[in-house]
Write a protein that holds these residues in place. Structure first.
Motif, PDB file in Angstrom:
ATOM      1  N   LYS A 170       0.839  -1.193   0.000  1.00 55.99           N
ATOM      2  CA  LYS A 170       0.000   0.000   0.000  1.00 55.99           C
ATOM      3  C   LYS A 170       0.875   1.244   0.000  1.00 55.99           C
ATOM      4  CE  LYS A 170      -3.571   0.358   2.963  1.00 55.99           C
ATOM      5  NZ  LYS A 170      -4.316   0.659   4.217  1.00 55.99           N
ATOM      6  N   LEU A 171       0.576   2.180  -0.905  1.00 52.04           N
ATOM      7  CA  LEU A 171       1.218   3.483  -0.955  1.00 52.04           C
ATOM      8  C   LEU A 171       0.289   4.461  -0.242  1.00 52.04           C
ATOM      9  CD1 LEU A 171       3.590   5.157  -2.198  1.00 52.04           C
ATOM     10  CD2 LEU A 171       2.052   5.629  -4.114  1.00 52.04           C
ATOM     11  N   VAL A 172       0.784   5.089   0.827  1.00 51.14           N
ATOM     12  CA  VAL A 172      -0.044   5.944   1.669  1.00 51.14           C
ATOM     13  C   VAL A 172       0.408   7.396   1.531  1.00 51.14           C
ATOM     14  CG1 VAL A 172      -0.842   6.398   4.022  1.00 51.14           C
ATOM     15  CG2 VAL A 172      -0.310   4.056   3.313  1.00 51.14           C
ATOM     16  N   GLY A 173      -0.538   8.274   1.211  1.00 43.68           N
ATOM     17  CA  GLY A 173      -0.270   9.703   1.120  1.00 43.68           C
ATOM     18  C   GLY A 173      -0.945  10.444   2.259  1.00 43.68           C
ATOM     19  N   GLY A 174      -1.040  11.748   2.143  1.00 49.58           N
ATOM     20  CA  GLY A 174      -1.682  12.563   3.168  1.00 49.58           C
ATOM     21  C   GLY A 174      -3.198  12.470   3.097  1.00 49.58           C
ATOM     22  N   GLU A 175      -3.836  13.010   4.121  1.00 45.38           N
ATOM     23  CA  GLU A 175      -5.307  13.091   4.175  1.00 45.38           C
ATOM     24  C   GLU A 175      -5.982  11.720   4.115  1.00 45.38           C
ATOM     25  OE1 GLU A 175      -6.981  16.106   4.522  1.00 45.38           O
ATOM     26  OE2 GLU A 175      -5.018  17.065   4.633  1.00 45.38           O
ATOM     27  N   GLY A 176      -5.286  10.657   4.538  1.00 49.48           N
ATOM     28  CA  GLY A 176      -5.868   9.314   4.549  1.00 49.48           C
ATOM     29  C   GLY A 176      -6.010   8.687   3.170  1.00 49.48           C
ATOM     30  N   LEU A 177      -5.346   9.229   2.159  1.00 50.67           N
ATOM     31  CA  LEU A 177      -5.414   8.685   0.807  1.00 50.67           C
ATOM     32  C   LEU A 177      -4.398   7.559   0.650  1.00 50.67           C
ATOM     33  CD1 LEU A 177      -5.535  12.078  -1.113  1.00 50.67           C
ATOM     34  CD2 LEU A 177      -7.458  10.589  -0.568  1.00 50.67           C
ATOM     35  N   PHE A 178      -4.759   6.529  -0.106  1.00 49.80           N
ATOM     36  CA  PHE A 178      -3.843   5.416  -0.342  1.00 49.80           C
ATOM     37  C   PHE A 178      -4.199   4.682  -1.630  1.00 49.80           C
ATOM     38  CE2 PHE A 178      -7.318   3.638   2.098  1.00 49.80           C
ATOM     39  CZ  PHE A 178      -7.599   2.465   1.435  1.00 49.80           C
ATOM     40  N   VAL A 179      -3.241   3.898  -2.118  1.00 51.60           N
ATOM     41  CA  VAL A 179      -3.428   3.033  -3.285  1.00 51.60           C
ATOM     42  C   VAL A 179      -2.826   1.684  -2.933  1.00 51.60           C
ATOM     43  CG1 VAL A 179      -2.853   2.662  -5.714  1.00 51.60           C
ATOM     44  CG2 VAL A 179      -3.201   4.973  -4.873  1.00 51.60           C
ATOM     45  N   ILE A 180      -3.557   0.598  -3.196  1.00 55.34           N
ATOM     46  CA  ILE A 180      -3.037  -0.744  -2.971  1.00 55.34           C
ATOM     47  C   ILE A 180      -2.548  -1.297  -4.311  1.00 55.34           C
ATOM     48  CG2 ILE A 180      -3.558  -3.099  -2.235  1.00 55.34           C
ATOM     49  CD1 ILE A 180      -5.647  -1.904  -0.330  1.00 55.34           C
ATOM     50  N   PHE A 181      -1.289  -1.755  -4.321  1.00 50.12           N
ATOM     51  CA  PHE A 181      -0.682  -2.315  -5.523  1.00 50.12           C
ATOM     52  C   PHE A 181      -0.559  -3.826  -5.393  1.00 50.12           C
ATOM     53  CE2 PHE A 181       1.225   1.972  -5.779  1.00 50.12           C
ATOM     54  CZ  PHE A 181       0.901   2.276  -7.087  1.00 50.12           C
ATOM     55  N   LYS A 182      -0.584  -4.478  -6.555  1.00 46.50           N
ATOM     56  CA  LYS A 182      -0.285  -5.901  -6.629  1.00 46.50           C
ATOM     57  C   LYS A 182       0.754  -6.095  -7.725  1.00 46.50           C
ATOM     58  CE  LYS A 182      -2.229 -10.402  -7.815  1.00 46.50           C
ATOM     59  NZ  LYS A 182      -3.427 -11.111  -8.299  1.00 46.50           N
ATOM     60  N   LEU A 183       1.907  -6.649  -7.358  1.00 45.89           N
ATOM     61  CA  LEU A 183       2.900  -7.051  -8.345  1.00 45.89           C
ATOM     62  C   LEU A 183       2.608  -8.496  -8.685  1.00 45.89           C
ATOM     63  CD1 LEU A 183       5.460  -6.385  -9.973  1.00 45.89           C
ATOM     64  CD2 LEU A 183       6.763  -7.323  -8.065  1.00 45.89           C
ATOM     65  N   ASN A 184       2.142  -8.728  -9.913  1.00 42.60           N
ATOM     66  CA  ASN A 184       1.800 -10.090 -10.358  1.00 42.60           C
ATOM     67  C   ASN A 184       3.050 -10.911 -10.643  1.00 42.60           C
ATOM     68  OD1 ASN A 184      -1.027  -9.728 -10.405  1.00 42.60           O
ATOM     69  ND2 ASN A 184      -0.852  -8.605 -12.325  1.00 42.60           N
ATOM     70  N   LYS A 185       2.850 -12.206 -10.741  1.00 39.23           N
ATOM     71  CA  LYS A 185       3.953 -13.098 -11.115  1.00 39.23           C
ATOM     72  C   LYS A 185       4.478 -12.778 -12.512  1.00 39.23           C
ATOM     73  CE  LYS A 185       2.492 -16.931  -8.253  1.00 39.23           C
ATOM     74  NZ  LYS A 185       1.967 -18.308  -8.227  1.00 39.23           N
ATOM     75  N   THR A 186       3.672 -12.160 -13.328  1.00 36.24           N
ATOM     76  CA  THR A 186       4.117 -11.773 -14.669  1.00 36.24           C
ATOM     77  C   THR A 186       5.025 -10.555 -14.643  1.00 36.24           C
ATOM     78  OG1 THR A 186       2.197 -10.358 -15.009  1.00 36.24           O
ATOM     79  CG2 THR A 186       2.007 -12.662 -15.722  1.00 36.24           C
ATOM     80  N   GLY A 187       5.156  -9.915 -13.470  1.00 37.49           N
ATOM     81  CA  GLY A 187       5.957  -8.703 -13.341  1.00 37.49           C
ATOM     82  C   GLY A 187       5.169  -7.435 -13.569  1.00 37.49           C
ATOM     83  N   PHE A 188       3.860  -7.573 -13.829  1.00 38.12           N
ATOM     84  CA  PHE A 188       3.005  -6.418 -14.083  1.00 38.12           C
ATOM     85  C   PHE A 188       2.517  -5.848 -12.755  1.00 38.12           C
ATOM     86  CE2 PHE A 188      -1.262  -4.642 -14.913  1.00 38.12           C
ATOM     87  CZ  PHE A 188      -0.895  -3.627 -15.781  1.00 38.12           C
ATOM     88  N   LEU A 189       2.606  -4.533 -12.595  1.00 37.05           N
ATOM     89  CA  LEU A 189       2.147  -3.848 -11.383  1.00 37.05           C
ATOM     90  C   LEU A 189       0.765  -3.263 -11.656  1.00 37.05           C
ATOM     91  CD1 LEU A 189       3.055  -2.997  -8.530  1.00 37.05           C
ATOM     92  CD2 LEU A 189       3.788  -0.837  -9.541  1.00 37.05           C
ATOM     93  N   GLU A 190      -0.213  -3.692 -10.857  1.00 36.83           N
ATOM     94  CA  GLU A 190      -1.581  -3.177 -11.029  1.00 36.83           C
ATOM     95  C   GLU A 190      -2.078  -2.569  -9.732  1.00 36.83           C
ATOM     96  OE1 GLU A 190      -4.640  -6.761 -10.382  1.00 36.83           O
ATOM     97  OE2 GLU A 190      -3.349  -7.061 -12.115  1.00 36.83           O
ATOM     98  N   GLU A 191      -3.069  -1.695  -9.879  1.00 36.63           N
ATOM     99  CA  GLU A 191      -3.681  -1.040  -8.711  1.00 36.63           C
ATOM    100  C   GLU A 191      -4.912  -1.795  -8.303  1.00 36.63           C
ATOM    101  OE1 GLU A 191      -4.283   3.179  -9.316  1.00 36.63           O
ATOM    102  OE2 GLU A 191      -2.759   3.100 -10.863  1.00 36.63           O
TER     103      GLU A 191
END
Length: 191
Positions: A170-191
């Motif tokens: 999880k990438l966490v910014g200010g004001e309680g904002l965040f993005v959850i990432f998944k790095l797949n086995k294929t090497g692709f990074l998705e949100e």
């Protein structure tokens, strides 16, 4: 009929109070917009860095390990390459099964799969070091990030550009904002 010139003190105080209310509302709105745009920009910086390392692994024909660590309100990204004295790193299946293990592990067949030393003593490719400011990372156990911790996050890219396992963070910014990432086995990074 008597016309007055100017405004009274009470009228002036009312105008100042109204301006104060509007400026307070504007400031809160502006900081929310600023926090959101900062998170979006940092998210794109992180994604482009990870894509660059994935491409580097594929083009160089070599495994790479990315360590992402929190440092205050910033993230430090560091890149490591395998120990050239250890030929086990060339075994793609071993590194896929062992998740690019550095040092000793509970599975003897995975000991030193990526390198014969622990990550802390590997040489960093310092020209790929990067700092992303005003955000932090959390290591997650699944796509909903039901359990999270502040541990350093290790990503491994195999020489075919893939990753040995799915990884959530999880990438966490200010004001309680965040993005959850998944790095797949294929090497692709998705949100």
């Amino acid at each position: 009929m008597f016309f007055k010139k100017g405004i009274t003190l009470i009228e002036l105080l009312v105008i100042i109070a109204i301006l104060g209310i509007f400026s307070g509302i504007g400031y809160v709105s502006f900081t929310s917009i600023d926090s959101g745009s900062t998170l979006r920009a940092n998210k794109e910086n992180l994604k482009s860095y990870i894509e660059e390392i994935k491409f580097k692994a594929f083009s160089d024909g070599k495994h790479y390990k990315v360590i992402m660590e929190n440092s205050g309100n910033n993230i430090n990204l560091k890149l490591y390459e395998p120990d050239t004295n250890n030929v086990r790193w060339r075994d793609l299946d071993l590194n896929r099964r062992c998740n690019c293990q550095s040092g000793d592990s509970s599975d003897d067949t995975c000991d030193n799969a990526f390198s014969n030393v622990t990550v802390s003593s590997l040489t960093s490719l310092s020209n790929y070091d990067k700092t992303i400011e005003r955000v932090s990372l959390k290591d997650c156990d699944d796509e909903n990030c039901t359990t999270e911790d502040d541990d350093d996050i290790e990503l491994c890219f195999l020489y075919d550009g893939s990753s040995p396992r799915d990884k959530f963070f999880k990438l966490v910014g200010g004001e309680g904002l965040f993005v959850i990432f998944k790095l797949n086995k294929t090497g692709f990074l998705e949100e």
